[in-house]
Design a protein around this motif. Sequence first.
Motif, short mmCIF file in Angstrom:
data_model
loop_
_atom_site.label_atom_id
_atom_site.label_comp_id
_atom_site.label_asym_id
_atom_site.label_seq_id
_atom_site.Cartn_x
_atom_site.Cartn_y
_atom_site.Cartn_z
N SER A 265 0.83 -1.22 0.00
CA SER A 265 0.00 0.00 0.00
C SER A 265 0.86 1.26 0.00
O SER A 265 0.54 2.24 -0.67
N THR A 266 1.96 1.22 0.75
CA THR A 266 2.87 2.37 0.76
C THR A 266 3.45 2.63 -0.62
O THR A 266 3.50 3.78 -1.08
N LEU A 267 3.85 1.58 -1.32
CA LEU A 267 4.41 1.75 -2.66
C LEU A 267 3.35 2.27 -3.63
O LEU A 267 3.66 3.07 -4.52
N ALA A 268 2.11 1.84 -3.45
CA ALA A 268 1.03 2.35 -4.29
C ALA A 268 0.83 3.84 -4.06
O ALA A 268 0.63 4.61 -5.01
N GLU A 269 0.93 4.26 -2.81
CA GLU A 269 0.73 5.68 -2.48
C GLU A 269 1.87 6.54 -3.00
O GLU A 269 1.63 7.61 -3.58
N ILE A 270 3.12 6.10 -2.83
CA ILE A 270 4.23 6.93 -3.31
C ILE A 270 4.27 6.97 -4.84
O ILE A 270 4.69 7.97 -5.43
N SER A 271 3.80 5.90 -5.47
CA SER A 271 3.73 5.90 -6.93
C SER A 271 2.66 6.87 -7.42
O SER A 271 2.87 7.60 -8.40
N ALA A 272 1.53 6.87 -6.73
CA ALA A 272 0.44 7.76 -7.12
C ALA A 272 0.80 9.22 -6.89
O ALA A 272 0.39 10.10 -7.66
N LEU A 273 1.58 9.49 -5.83
CA LEU A 273 1.91 10.87 -5.46
C LEU A 273 3.31 11.29 -5.89
O LEU A 273 3.71 12.43 -5.65
N ASN A 274 4.08 10.36 -6.52
CA ASN A 274 5.43 10.65 -6.99
C ASN A 274 6.34 11.17 -5.88
O ASN A 274 6.99 12.23 -6.01
N VAL A 275 6.38 10.44 -4.78
CA VAL A 275 7.21 10.83 -3.63
C VAL A 275 8.55 10.11 -3.67
O VAL A 275 8.59 8.86 -3.63
N PRO A 276 9.67 10.81 -3.74
CA PRO A 276 10.99 10.16 -3.70
C PRO A 276 11.15 9.40 -2.39
O PRO A 276 10.80 9.91 -1.32
N SER A 277 11.70 8.18 -2.47
CA SER A 277 11.74 7.37 -1.26
C SER A 277 13.01 6.56 -1.14
O SER A 277 13.68 6.24 -2.12
N ILE A 278 13.31 6.22 0.13
CA ILE A 278 14.37 5.26 0.46
C ILE A 278 13.64 4.11 1.14
O ILE A 278 13.05 4.28 2.22
N LEU A 279 13.65 2.96 0.51
CA LEU A 279 12.90 1.82 1.02
C LEU A 279 13.79 0.92 1.85
O LEU A 279 14.90 0.57 1.44
N VAL A 280 13.28 0.55 3.03
CA VAL A 280 14.00 -0.34 3.94
C VAL A 280 13.11 -1.57 4.14
O VAL A 280 12.32 -1.63 5.08
N PRO A 281 13.18 -2.54 3.22
CA PRO A 281 12.26 -3.68 3.28
C PRO A 281 12.41 -4.48 4.58
O PRO A 281 13.52 -4.68 5.07
#
Length: 365
Positions: A265-281
Amino acid sequence: MRVIISAGGTGGHIYPALAIANKIKEKDKTAEILYIGTSNRMEKDIVPKAGFKFVGIKIEGLRRSLSPKNIKSAFLFLTGISKCKKIIKKFKPDVVIGVGGYVSAPVVYAAHKLGVKCSIHEQNSSFGITNKFASNYADKVFVSFKSLEDKMNDKRFIYTGNPCSENAIKTEAAKKENFGLTPSKKLVLIVMGSLGSKTISDKMKSMLTLFNNKDYEVMFVTGKNYYDEYKKNKYTSNIKIVPYIDNMVSLLKKTDCLVSRAGASTLAEISALNVPSILVPSPYVTENHQYKNAMDLVSKDAAMILEEKDLEGDTLLRMVEKILNDKMLTNKLKTNLKSFEVKNSASKIYDEVVKLVGEKNEKNN
């Protein structure tokens, strides 16, 4: 239209399910929706508050290792199928939608055996145990990642994206002042889920001091389990510590750099809003699916990745400041995120569900 939706266990399943339910009610005011979840997990409180009729069943997941507890799990699964058949016969749904979590398996299986049209939604870039099983009985399989649709080579598989993305776009942006933040300063949001992560929490206690006195602000969401540990720590005024944020997506719209787990869900949200991210799986999830989720974006230069084992020293600081200060990198991340955005995910799922109901009606006529 009469619809049964089933999902449970975590917000990663429940909130996409509710997004689908809300879209159905938006499009079809006369639709009747019944939500089947577990009787002892968070959906039993969340779903009724969202305004949907809820029925709970007792269910447990199978352990991956040999365990006597699997005997009980198998028994609950079989009794769950029996109970679901009774619920389905009484409610008489036109369609059943499974959105993941152990509870959706007996619901989809029971519906299939009773001749009810079924669909499922997979949030991650690879199947979990439940959806791997349920996909054998589904008429349509909605997926959040294009790579999964391509890999399966099956006409039942339809790339819809995650329905949480449509909700993210519609959500009103937060006012930074309401969070004690400065509107004119860049924001780094660090969050590891509603409960937080003990490993990350322990590391961030000292790591946050590296962000002291910066010209940007950092908000660290500890998770409710770890907030008390931070009360005694002293940081400069540009660092804010909170246990939890309601409606996180509203603040995401004001975020310049997100540091987060790689939940679907987080990835869906950042994709929809184009938010640069650092992912820590999270390395503690089934089949390492968060790493696979993250790499779907990272491989297309749509996000950066920092594995938990590498979260040491000033590594995070350097990566954050790279995103904040390197405009070429930021623009590249935002541009590449656009290839993952599905702005009308819930609507696409609704349209496909309507087609399923139409197929059922044609067959009956």
